[in-house]
Enzyme design. Structure first.
Site, PDB file in Angstrom:
ATOM      1  N   LYS A  71       4.431   6.236  -0.517  1.00  0.00           N
ATOM      2  CA  LYS A  71       3.738   6.185   0.783  1.00  0.00           C
ATOM      3  C   LYS A  71       3.603   4.762   1.311  1.00  0.00           C
ATOM      4  CE  LYS A  71      -0.781   7.369   1.192  1.00  0.00           C
ATOM      5  NZ  LYS A  71      -0.810   7.133  -0.212  1.00  0.00           N
ATOM      6  N   THR A  73       5.460   2.194   0.461  1.00  0.00           N
ATOM      7  CA  THR A  73       6.814   1.736   0.754  1.00  0.00           C
ATOM      8  C   THR A  73       7.270   2.243   2.118  1.00  0.00           C
ATOM      9  OG1 THR A  73       7.319   1.738  -1.615  1.00  0.00           O
ATOM     10  CG2 THR A  73       9.196   1.714  -0.107  1.00  0.00           C
ATOM     11  N   ARG A  94      -4.223  -1.437   2.318  1.00  0.00           N
ATOM     12  CA  ARG A  94      -5.299  -1.724   1.368  1.00  0.00           C
ATOM     13  C   ARG A  94      -4.839  -2.741   0.325  1.00  0.00           C
ATOM     14  NH1 ARG A  94      -6.160   3.711  -1.286  1.00  0.00           N
ATOM     15  NH2 ARG A  94      -3.933   3.823  -0.832  1.00  0.00           N
ATOM     16  N   LYS A 105       0.049   2.712 -12.815  1.00  0.00           N
ATOM     17  CA  LYS A 105       0.877   2.618 -11.621  1.00  0.00           C
ATOM     18  C   LYS A 105       1.793   1.410 -11.595  1.00  0.00           C
ATOM     19  CE  LYS A 105       0.360   2.987  -6.594  1.00  0.00           C
ATOM     20  NZ  LYS A 105      -0.585   3.078  -5.481  1.00  0.00           N
ATOM     21  N   ALA A 273      -9.021   6.675  -2.758  1.00  0.00           N
ATOM     22  CA  ALA A 273      -9.240   7.845  -1.908  1.00  0.00           C
ATOM     23  C   ALA A 273      -9.750   9.049  -2.687  1.00  0.00           C
ATOM     24  CB  ALA A 273      -7.956   8.212  -1.183  1.00  0.00           C
ATOM     25  N   PHE A 301      -3.616   8.586  -1.070  1.00  0.00           N
ATOM     26  CA  PHE A 301      -3.244   9.906  -1.564  1.00  0.00           C
ATOM     27  C   PHE A 301      -2.867  10.838  -0.413  1.00  0.00           C
ATOM     28  CE2 PHE A 301      -6.038   8.476  -5.216  1.00  0.00           C
ATOM     29  CZ  PHE A 301      -4.976   8.167  -6.035  1.00  0.00           C
ATOM     30  N   PHE A 383      15.495   9.595  -2.191  1.00  0.00           N
ATOM     31  CA  PHE A 383      15.773   9.085  -3.532  1.00  0.00           C
ATOM     32  C   PHE A 383      17.228   9.399  -3.872  1.00  0.00           C
ATOM     33  CE2 PHE A 383      11.243   9.036  -3.499  1.00  0.00           C
ATOM     34  CZ  PHE A 383      10.864   8.056  -4.399  1.00  0.00           C
ATOM     35  N   TRP A 411      13.483   2.135   0.755  1.00  0.00           N
ATOM     36  CA  TRP A 411      13.536   1.406  -0.512  1.00  0.00           C
ATOM     37  C   TRP A 411      14.848   0.621  -0.600  1.00  0.00           C
ATOM     38  CZ3 TRP A 411      16.278   0.320  -4.799  1.00  0.00           C
ATOM     39  CH2 TRP A 411      15.594  -0.246  -5.889  1.00  0.00           C
TER      40      TRP A 411
END
Length: 560
Positions: A71, A73, A94, A105, A273, A301, A383, A411
């Site tokens: 998200k 990215t 954020r 993560k 979140a 999220f 992806f 990406w």
């Protein structure tokens, strides 16, 4: 293939003063933190107040899966795409927390060729905002225990202190502790505990305050516990809001950085979140809106958590609703929601069936966002192992939901990979002249139970709500104190629309379990903790920190 950090380290950043010029900020408007990051000072923020606000695009996602949806990215790549389309653009994100960075993560500044830089600084200590929040929070903790030690004039019941200490790290052993052990000089023995810094009410207050005066006033309203007569004790009673605000004098200022493509970005505040409201600061979003024509921001999220809280908690303070919403989904995430046990080598027919079944989760998130009467688009984050058939099926299913969808490959390609999505976002905003934002509820007109029920039914798809015995007592106290007019901030697992992380897809007719209700009067909401959600996470079996290192020249490796 280069890693995210290797891509970031190979990038040549522009001096931050050049990034500032793109949005009409001068050197005297900045407090520089080296050559590539700066805070926008108080005087500059004051000058911007009369600027007209630009357009706001909110990026959210489906319920996340272990593989991640990208998200942040996508948010960064979309911002770069709008800039490539000659739109004056800013991104508002954020700040990462060290807890998930060192835990499960890894880094949290985007990925591939859609990143904000300096990636290492942003993911580590950055400009010290989270440390300032930690210190302000723990100053209050020290004041509370010192007050009790020095005679306890307020009659604070040490068994009913609700304020916790914090640290910005996942450390499960600190969830429930005992303090004050040893000699009488060490204070009174009592139970205590730690939350992670991003769960602190100080973080929420930072992100919902518009200036230092409001920050201090919100600090005064914080409830730290209760007397023996069960009367609420606030920071105002203790008299330390001024010192707490002093510690936040720089932290309240938004941080200016850039993407790999030199799009200006404001990164400020970082409440989770799933246990807080999950949005960057009102100050940063408002500042970006007054500096740029298009602002891309995200909420943590899925639409059931961060986006709902953006709409129902942040929008009334920001006084600006999104002009468009982008929901991020991936083929592999939909397959997980459709069949979490699907073998990676399964036949294409099986994968397509899993996508079809898992689309129910995306479909629910589309309906959640459409209920706010804003234009909704879907971004299919690409992806390398996605098949053409999977992508076409997702587009077909989105079409049935009367929702446009676009493949994005940010990406690998950065802003170039989201040009179609970017143009569609612009067109959707320009074409929606009669959009009227509709909040989920009017906080003043409904009881706490009614607000929780409407969130459960209209957002989560649940049926009933069950309250623990403790939550029922807390609910009675909230009503007695007249706090039930506040909005509700749900603390819930991010992995499911329900409060059970194992219920994937789009569960229905389940019961939502409320175990605790915590008044956060400074933040201006009531936190409802559901299921087993934790405000101090733990580290996984193999923390990301074990792969990180630094050489003698200061070059970092392993940070995502």
């Amino acid at each position: 293939m280069l890693t995210d950090i290797e891509i970031a380290q190979a990038n040549k950043s522009l001096p931050i003063k050049e990034i500032a010029k793109e949005v009409n900020l001068n050197e005297e408007d900045l407090i520089p933190y080296g050559h590539d990051k700066a805070k926008i000072n108080h005087q500059a923020l004051e000058k911007l107040k009369d600027n007209k606000k630009g357009r706001l695009i909110l990026v959210t996602s489906i319920n996340p899966t272990p593989a991640g949806e990208g998200k942040s990215t996508l948010t960064i790549g979309l911002g770069d795409a709008l800039r490539r389309l000659d739109k004056k653009t800013m991104i508002a994100l954020r700040e990462p927390s060290l807890g998930p960075t060192m835990g499960l993560k890894g880094g949290a500044a985007g990925g591939g060729y859609a990143q904000v830089v300096p990636m290492e600084d942003i993911n580590l200590h950055f400009t010290g905002d989270l440390h300032a929040i930690t210190q302000a929070n723990n100053l209050l903790s020290a004041i509370i225990d010192n007050h009790i030690q020095q005679g306890n004039q307020l009659g604070i019941d040490s068994r009913r202190i609700t304020w916790k200490r914090v640290m910005d790290m996942n450390d499960r052993v600190l969830r429930h502790i005992v303090v004050g052990l040893g000699s009488p000089g060490n204070g009174y023995v009592r139970e205590d505990g730690f939350d992670i810094t991003v769960a602190s009410e100080i973080m929420a207050i930072l992100c919902l305050s518009r200036n230092l005066d409001e920050l201090r006033q919100r600090f005064d309203k914080i409830v730290i516990g209760y007397t023996r007569d069960q009367e609420a004790v606030t920071v105002k009673d203790l008299g330390c809001s001024g010192a707490m605000a002093l510690l936040m004098k720089d932290a309240i200022l938004p941080n200016l950085v850039q993407t790999l493509e030199h799009t200006p970005a404001l990164i400020h505040g970082g409440p989770f979140a799933n246990i807080a409201h999950g949005c960057n600061s009102v100050i940063a979003t408002d500042t970006a809106l007054r500096l740029a024509d298009y602002v891309i921001t995200e909420a943590g999220f899925g639409a059931d958590l961060g986006a709902e809280k953006f709409m129902d908690i942040k929008v009334p303070i920001l006084e600006k609703s999104p002009d468009a919403v982008v929901i991020v989904a991936t083929a592999r995430a939909l397959k997980h929601h459709g069949n979490p046990d699907l073998d990676k080598n399964a036949a294409l027919e099986e994968k397509l069936e899993a996508v079809r079944k898992g689309f129910a989760n995306l479909g629910r998130h589309i309906q959640i966002m459409k209920s706010y009467q804003v234009p909704v688009l879907v971004a299919i984050n690409h992806f390398k192992d996605d098949t053409d058939e999977e992508i076409e099926l997702i587009k077909e299913l989105c079409q049935k939901e009367e929702t446009p969808s676009y493949l994005a490959d940010v990406w690998e390609k950065g802003g170039q990979g989201a040009l179609d999505l970017g143009q569609a976002v612009i067109d959707s905003i320009d074409g929606e002249q009669n959009t009227h934002f509709q909040p989920l509820y009017q906080a003043d007109e409904m009881s706490i139970e009614e607000k929780i029920q409407v969130i459960n039914q209209k957002i989560y798809g649940g049926e009933g709500v069950e309250y623990s015995a403790e939550a029922k007592k807390q609910l009675a106290a909230i009503k007695k104190n007249g706090w039930d007019h506040l909005p509700v901030c749900m603390a819930k697992t991010q992995y499911s629309l329900s409060d059970d992380p194992k219920l994937l897809g789009a569960p229905e007719n389940f019961t939502l379990h409320i175990r605790e209700l915590v008044p956060k009067l400074g933040a201006g909401f009531i936190v409802a903790l559901t299921g087993n959600v934790l405000t101090m996470p733990g580290l996984p079996k193999q923390p990301a920190a074990l792969k990180m290192s630094i050489d003698n020249q200061g070059k970092i490796s392993g940070l995502f």
